[in-house]
Design an enzyme around this catalytic site. Structure first.
Site, PDB file in Angstrom:
ATOM      1  N   LYS A  22       0.901  -0.802  -0.195  1.00 29.58           N
ATOM      2  CA  LYS A  22       0.049  -0.589   0.414  1.00 29.58           C
ATOM      3  C   LYS A  22       0.825   1.657   0.218  1.00 29.58           C
ATOM      4  CE  LYS A  22      -1.471   1.294   4.237  1.00 29.58           C
ATOM      5  NZ  LYS A  22      -1.354   2.644   4.499  1.00 29.58           N
ATOM      6  N   ASN A  23       2.393   1.275   0.615  1.00 28.71           N
ATOM      7  CA  ASN A  23       3.006   2.523   1.302  1.00 28.71           C
ATOM      8  C   ASN A  23       3.790   2.295  -0.054  1.00 28.71           C
ATOM      9  OD1 ASN A  23       0.860   3.334   3.070  1.00 28.71           O
ATOM     10  ND2 ASN A  23       2.866   2.289   4.519  1.00 28.71           N
ATOM     11  N   ARG A  92      -4.343  10.230   4.733  1.00 33.20           N
ATOM     12  CA  ARG A  92      -3.236  12.128   5.111  1.00 33.20           C
ATOM     13  C   ARG A  92      -2.879  11.808   4.039  1.00 33.20           C
ATOM     14  NH1 ARG A  92       1.359  12.282   5.929  1.00 33.20           N
ATOM     15  NH2 ARG A  92       2.293  14.493   7.457  1.00 33.20           N
ATOM     16  N   CYS A 116      -5.576  12.529  12.729  1.00 27.85           N
ATOM     17  CA  CYS A 116      -5.971  10.934  12.321  1.00 27.85           C
ATOM     18  C   CYS A 116      -5.808  10.156  13.600  1.00 27.85           C
ATOM     19  CB  CYS A 116      -5.949   9.702  11.681  1.00 27.85           C
ATOM     20  SG  CYS A 116      -3.501   9.416  11.567  1.00 27.85           S
ATOM     21  N   ARG A 121       0.154  14.395  12.523  1.00 25.48           N
ATOM     22  CA  ARG A 121       0.409  14.584  10.730  1.00 25.48           C
ATOM     23  C   ARG A 121       0.314  15.835  10.903  1.00 25.48           C
ATOM     24  NH1 ARG A 121      -1.491   9.039  10.143  1.00 25.48           N
ATOM     25  NH2 ARG A 121       0.417   8.820   8.822  1.00 25.48           N
ATOM     26  N   ASP A 304       4.497   0.526  11.942  1.00 26.75           N
ATOM     27  CA  ASP A 304       3.320  -0.557  11.568  1.00 26.75           C
ATOM     28  C   ASP A 304       2.940  -1.410  12.105  1.00 26.75           C
ATOM     29  OD1 ASP A 304       2.882   1.475   8.246  1.00 26.75           O
ATOM     30  OD2 ASP A 304       3.028   1.891   9.972  1.00 26.75           O
ATOM     31  N   VAL A 326       7.523   6.716  17.217  1.00 21.60           N
ATOM     32  CA  VAL A 326       7.388   7.769  15.725  1.00 21.60           C
ATOM     33  C   VAL A 326       5.880   8.193  16.037  1.00 21.60           C
ATOM     34  CG1 VAL A 326       7.080   7.502  13.754  1.00 21.60           C
ATOM     35  CG2 VAL A 326       9.010   5.680  14.061  1.00 21.60           C
ATOM     36  N   ARG A 396      -8.883   0.021   5.212  1.00 21.44           N
ATOM     37  CA  ARG A 396      -7.890   0.894   3.737  1.00 21.44           C
ATOM     38  C   ARG A 396      -6.645   0.105   3.337  1.00 21.44           C
ATOM     39  NH1 ARG A 396      -7.250   6.293   7.279  1.00 21.44           N
ATOM     40  NH2 ARG A 396      -5.595   6.064   5.612  1.00 21.44           N
TER      41      ARG A 396
HETATM   42  C1  EPZ Z   1       4.342   6.922   6.090  1.00 24.49           C
HETATM   43  O1  EPZ Z   1       3.770   8.067   6.892  1.00 24.49           O
HETATM   44  C2  EPZ Z   1       3.070   5.907   6.326  1.00 24.49           C
HETATM   45  N1  EPZ Z   1       2.893   6.352   5.018  1.00 24.49           N
HETATM   46  C3  EPZ Z   1       2.459   5.304   7.546  1.00 24.49           C
HETATM   47  O2  EPZ Z   1       1.812   4.392   7.313  1.00 24.49           O
HETATM   48  C4  EPZ Z   1       4.093   4.989   8.785  1.00 24.49           C
HETATM   49  O3  EPZ Z   1       3.622   4.341  10.188  1.00 24.49           O
HETATM   50  C5  EPZ Z   1       4.766   5.888   8.702  1.00 24.49           C
HETATM   51  O4  EPZ Z   1       5.400   6.119   7.355  1.00 24.49           O
HETATM   52  C6  EPZ Z   1       6.006   5.826   9.056  1.00 24.49           C
HETATM   53  O5  EPZ Z   1       7.243   5.250   8.556  1.00 24.49           O
HETATM   54  C7  EPZ Z   1       2.352   5.875   3.609  1.00 24.49           C
HETATM   55  O6  EPZ Z   1       3.351   5.614   3.630  1.00 24.49           O
HETATM   56  C8  EPZ Z   1       0.998   6.220   3.163  1.00 24.49           C
HETATM   57  P1  EPZ Z   1       6.070  10.120   8.885  1.00 24.49           P
HETATM   58  P2  EPZ Z   1       3.892   9.885   7.655  1.00 24.49           P
HETATM   59  O7  EPZ Z   1       5.681  11.671   7.817  1.00 24.49           O
HETATM   60  O8  EPZ Z   1       4.273   9.183   5.737  1.00 24.49           O
HETATM   61  C9  EPZ Z   1       6.557  13.694  11.843  1.00 24.49           C
HETATM   62  C10 EPZ Z   1       0.226   2.547   7.983  1.00 24.49           C
HETATM   63  O9  EPZ Z   1      -0.426   2.350   8.578  1.00 24.49           O
HETATM   64  N2  EPZ Z   1       6.228  14.427  10.694  1.00 24.49           N
HETATM   65  O10 EPZ Z   1       7.268   9.419   8.500  1.00 24.49           O
HETATM   66  O11 EPZ Z   1       2.812  10.389   6.979  1.00 24.49           O
HETATM   67  C11 EPZ Z   1       5.353  12.871  12.068  1.00 24.49           C
HETATM   68  O12 EPZ Z   1       3.930  13.295  12.887  1.00 24.49           O
HETATM   69  C12 EPZ Z   1       0.421   4.334   7.336  1.00 24.49           C
HETATM   70  O13 EPZ Z   1       0.378   1.936   6.894  1.00 24.49           O
HETATM   71  C13 EPZ Z   1       6.325  15.701  11.351  1.00 24.49           C
HETATM   72  O14 EPZ Z   1       6.741  16.311  11.734  1.00 24.49           O
HETATM   73  O15 EPZ Z   1       4.944   9.937   8.287  1.00 24.49           O
HETATM   74  C14 EPZ Z   1       5.401  11.715  12.834  1.00 24.49           C
HETATM   75  O16 EPZ Z   1       5.745  11.719  14.495  1.00 24.49           O
HETATM   76  C15 EPZ Z   1      -0.006   4.720   9.428  1.00 24.49           C
HETATM   77  N3  EPZ Z   1       5.961  16.739  10.752  1.00 24.49           N
HETATM   78  C16 EPZ Z   1       6.722  11.563  11.740  1.00 24.49           C
HETATM   79  O17 EPZ Z   1       7.504  12.538  11.713  1.00 24.49           O
HETATM   80  C17 EPZ Z   1       6.128  16.626   8.482  1.00 24.49           C
HETATM   81  O18 EPZ Z   1       5.968  17.767   7.764  1.00 24.49           O
HETATM   82  C18 EPZ Z   1       6.930   9.960  10.446  1.00 24.49           C
HETATM   83  O19 EPZ Z   1       6.259  10.407  10.303  1.00 24.49           O
HETATM   84  C19 EPZ Z   1       6.244  14.749   8.802  1.00 24.49           C
HETATM   85  C20 EPZ Z   1       5.982  14.352   9.419  1.00 24.49           C
END
Ligand code: EPZ
Length: 417
Positions: A22-23, A92, A116, A121, A304, A326, A396
């Site tokens: 998915k990702n 998101r 979410c 996020r 995840d 995370v 999802r």
């Molecule tokens: C990706 O989300 C995945 N989704 C998530 O999978 C996964 O849990 C996550 O990466 C971490 O591995 C997709 O790839 C579609 P991040 P993402 O930006 O990119 C903070 C699932 O279950 N952050 O790596 O949204 C954020 O709040 C989903 O399949 C900022 O502060 O996650 C978090 O604490 C859930 N500012 C950390 O970074 C930003 O601009 C990591 O988030 C961006 C992120």
């Protein structure tokens, strides 16, 4: 709405094939915006989130053609540069169209995704990087309104490792003027898969899979045929299903190299795991021991998989300290696991799980995607019947998880309510 019902206590046995990631599919579908012509994508999973990104892309003017197991994608005629709130609020990752739209059209209007269940996020790092590339960004009435006459290469430092942030900036940079370097970039396999697809389209990218990615802008990209990687989280979920039911499962078509941290921890608790080509054979044993985990960006233990691992630790011998580093609110499954008899103590971002001999079936409610999987896994092991409501969360990110589990011998089915 659907609920899933499970009669627990049956050891799983047999083999299951893992679907496409998915990702990886979400950024790769978004990348089709970067150039016209027909792309052909293989191994795209049939999931609600994939339906959502296709809706957002269709809303922009992208057309699709299902060709057997392949999905053909064409963005010749983009009629809009806007992704509306009603679609973005449900997923998101919709923010992933921002970078490609700016590259292709020089403008984009994307609803702020909002938070979410698992956390706020934010997308501040996405926007900071795009600003460094010369994008003019305004936040108006809940929308990101962005424009750029020309995207310029930049040196970008991510304060926090962000997967979709890395992906968005990589897509914005492939046709930018000059060189872009992403420092503290995410190293996830899904980032590498996107980079590989972009390179197949003619992009010049080095360092994907490390914490420093350099992109040299090119003038043109061309459409491609590309097959995406298997879903490492679905594969990991089936490994845990084998462990929690003390069964034996062959997981076909997965990539063990993407799952080393998961495999390491499952070996530590006492499961038998064997790589056989592209398959993983998992054997659960009666005696599994409690082991600590701390979620980290790749190659660390994936966030995840935290909820799924916690379900397994609920019936381990001994204790397990689970630290979620995370996301700030990814323990929503705990109150539901407690309804099934789990002994879990939360202290900020860590949860102490005291393993018990058995869980007992109960009525529980899914709160987010991976929490749904955790409750299903707990139900497979629990004595008696478990009913899980709000399984739209599950759909999802898993394609027919309940059907696949029933083919492995579990007594699991859906009912409307
Ligand atoms: C990706 O989300 C995945 N989704 C998530 O999978 C996964 O849990 C996550 O990466 C971490 O591995 C997709 O790839 C579609 P991040 P993402 O930006 O990119 C903070 C699932 O279950 N952050 O790596 O949204 C954020 O709040 C989903 O399949 C900022 O502060 O996650 C978090 O604490 C859930 N500012 C950390 O970074 C930003 O601009 C990591 O988030 C961006 C992120």
């Amino acid at each position: 709405m659907d609920k899933i019902i499970i009669e627990g206590g049956i050891p799983l046995n047999g083999e299951v094939t893992v679907g496409g990631s998915k990702n990886a599919a979400l950024p790769i579908l978004s990348a089709c915006l970067l150039t016209g012509g027909w792309h052909t994508l293989d191994n795209i999973p049939k999931l609600r989130d994939i339906w959502t990104i296709k809706e957002i892309l269709s809303n922009l003017g992208v057309v699709f053609d299902e060709d057997g197991q392949s999905l053909k994608v064409n963005s010749d005629n983009l009629a809009s540069h806007s992704a509306p709130y009603k679609l973005v609020k449900t997923m998101r990752a919709s923010i992933l169209v921002l970078g490609p739209l700016l590259s292709r059209l020089g403008k984009a209007k994307i609803s702020l995704p909002g938070g979410c269940a698992i956390g706020a996020r934010p997308i501040d790092l996405h926007l900071k990087g795009l600003s460094a590339m010369g994008v003019d960004i305004n936040l108006e009435h809940g929308y990101v309104v962005a424009s750029a006459d020309k995207l310029r290469g930049a040196n970008i430092f991510f304060d926090i490792c962000t997967v979709t942030g890395t992906e968005n900036l990589m897509m914005a940079a492939v046709k930018a003027e000059g060189k872009t370097t992403l420092h503290n970039a995410a190293e996830e396999p899904e980032v590498v898969d996107l980079a590989n697809m972009l390179k197949a389209m003619g992009a010049r990218i080095k360092g994907a899979g490390t914490d420093t990615i350099t992109i040299i802008g090119v003038k043109e990209l061309h459409p491609i045929r590309y097959g995406i990687i298997p879903d490492r989280i679905e594969a990991g979920t089936f490994l845990i299903a084998a462990g929690i039911t003390k069964g034996k499962v062959r997981i076909k078509g997965c990539n063990g190299d993407h799952m080393e941290a998961i495999i390491e921890k499952l070996l530590d608790i006492g499961m038998e795991l064997e790589k056989q080509g592209e398959d993983l054979v998992a054997i659960g044993h009666d005696k599994i021991k409690g082991v600590d985990i701390k979620t980290m960006p790749f190659p660390g233990f994936p966030t995840d998989m935290q909820a799924q691992f916690m379900a397994l630790m609920c019936i381990a011998n001994g204790w397990s300290m689970i630290r979620e580093t995370v996301f700030e609110n990814r323990f929503m499954h705990i109150s539901e696991l407690r309804r099934m008899g789990a002994d879990i103590e939360i202290n900020g971002g860590q949860a102490l799980v005291r393993g018990k001999r058995n869980l007992s079936g109960a009525q529980v409610m899914a709160t987010d995607l991976r929490a749904s999987a955790s409750l299903i896994l707990a139900g497979l092991a629990a004595k008696g019947r478990t009913e899980i409501s709000r399984v739209y969360h599950l759909d999802r990110g898993y394609q027919g998880l309940d059907l696949k589990l029933s083919l492995l011998g579990s007594k699991i089915w859906r009912e409307k309510y």
